[in-house]
Design a protein around this motif. Structure first.
Motif, PDB file in Angstrom:
ATOM      1  N   SER A 193       6.111  -1.653  -0.014  1.00  0.00           N
ATOM      2  CA  SER A 193       5.291  -1.667  -1.451  1.00  0.00           C
ATOM      3  C   SER A 193       5.365  -0.461  -2.031  1.00  0.00           C
ATOM      4  O   SER A 193       5.854   0.579  -1.716  1.00  0.00           O
ATOM      5  CB  SER A 193       3.537  -1.674  -0.891  1.00  0.00           C
ATOM      6  N   THR A 201       4.570  -5.466  -7.087  1.00  0.00           N
ATOM      7  CA  THR A 201       4.214  -4.090  -6.346  1.00  0.00           C
ATOM      8  C   THR A 201       4.554  -4.271  -4.864  1.00  0.00           C
ATOM      9  O   THR A 201       4.474  -3.242  -4.156  1.00  0.00           O
ATOM     10  CB  THR A 201       2.887  -4.539  -6.478  1.00  0.00           C
ATOM     11  N   ALA A 202       5.492  -5.250  -4.375  1.00  0.00           N
ATOM     12  CA  ALA A 202       5.804  -5.199  -3.102  1.00  0.00           C
ATOM     13  C   ALA A 202       7.005  -6.481  -2.821  1.00  0.00           C
ATOM     14  O   ALA A 202       7.128  -7.239  -3.811  1.00  0.00           O
ATOM     15  CB  ALA A 202       4.675  -5.647  -2.173  1.00  0.00           C
ATOM     16  N   GLN A 251      -2.691 -10.822   1.888  1.00  0.00           N
ATOM     17  CA  GLN A 251      -1.517 -10.352   1.277  1.00  0.00           C
ATOM     18  C   GLN A 251      -1.114 -11.228   0.041  1.00  0.00           C
ATOM     19  O   GLN A 251      -1.316 -12.395  -0.211  1.00  0.00           O
ATOM     20  CB  GLN A 251      -0.370 -10.812   2.343  1.00  0.00           C
ATOM     21  N   ASN A 274       5.843   2.048   6.513  1.00  0.00           N
ATOM     22  CA  ASN A 274       5.029   1.029   5.925  1.00  0.00           C
ATOM     23  C   ASN A 274       3.611   1.035   6.215  1.00  0.00           C
ATOM     24  O   ASN A 274       3.445   1.266   7.303  1.00  0.00           O
ATOM     25  CB  ASN A 274       5.540  -0.507   6.190  1.00  0.00           C
ATOM     26  N   THR A 301       7.798  -5.459   4.635  1.00  0.00           N
ATOM     27  CA  THR A 301       7.566  -5.428   3.270  1.00  0.00           C
ATOM     28  C   THR A 301       7.219  -4.100   2.681  1.00  0.00           C
ATOM     29  O   THR A 301       6.713  -3.169   3.454  1.00  0.00           O
ATOM     30  CB  THR A 301       6.300  -6.287   2.877  1.00  0.00           C
TER      31      THR A 301
END
Length: 134
Positions: free
Chosen positions: A51, A35-36, A103, A80, A49
Motif C-alpha cells: 500500500s 493506493t495498493a 479491503q 506491510n 499487498t
C-alpha cells in the motif's frame, strides 16, 4: 451466487512482482492512480499487498531514504502494515464479502495458491445497487 462473476482477471490487473523495488511499486501506483497493489512471487502466487502507507512509513522511518534512492530498496524489505487476505476461487460469497468490507479488493487464488485476479469492492457495491429492489 458464484464469486467468479465478480472476478477481474489477472491479465487485466496491475500487480507487482515480489522482486520489485520500492520505486517500481510507487511508480505503478502513481501511473494507475492506485493506493495498493497485489504482490505476486516468481511462481505466480499471491504473497501480499503493498500500500501507499507501507511505502510512506518505510520512507519516513529509514534514515537517508529519499526518492532518489528508493530504487535500491526491494519491496521484500518493506513491512506491510495490514495483511489483505485472499480467497479461493471456490470460496462462498459470504467469505468474500466479509473480506471486501475491509479491503478495496480481494485477491483470488486457485487451488495451488496461484493468483488469478481480484474482486473489487466497487464492483460488488455496484452490483448490489443495481439489484436492490424496494
Amino acid at each position: 451466487m458464484d464469486i467468479t462473476s465478480f472476478l477481474f482477471p489477472k491479465n487485466e490487473v496491475t500487480f507487482i512482482k515480489s522482486t520489485a523495488t520500492m520505486r517500481e511499486a510507487l511508480d505503478q501506483m502513481e501511473h494507475h492512480s492506485y493506493t495498493a497493489l497485489p504482490i505476486i512471487n516468481d511462481n505466480g502466487k499471491y504473497v501480499g499487498t503493498m500500500s501507499e502507507g507501507d511505502l510512506l512509513w518505510k520512507l519516513k522511518n529509514t534514515p537517508g531514504m529519499n526518492f532518489d534512492n528508493m530504487h535500491q530498496v526491494p519491496i521484500s524489505e518493506i513491512k506491510n502494515r495490514f495483511h489483505n487476505e485472499s480467497v479461493s476461487i471456490h470460496a462462498h460469497m459470504e467469505d468474500m464479502l466479509a473480506l471486501a468490507a475491509d479491503q478495496n479488493f480481494v485477491p483470488v487464488v486457485d487451488e495451488e495458491g496461484l493468483f488469478i485476479g481480484i474482486i473489487r469492492r466497487k464492483d460488488i457495491i455496484a452490483y448490489y445497487i443495481r439489484n436492490i429492489t424496494d
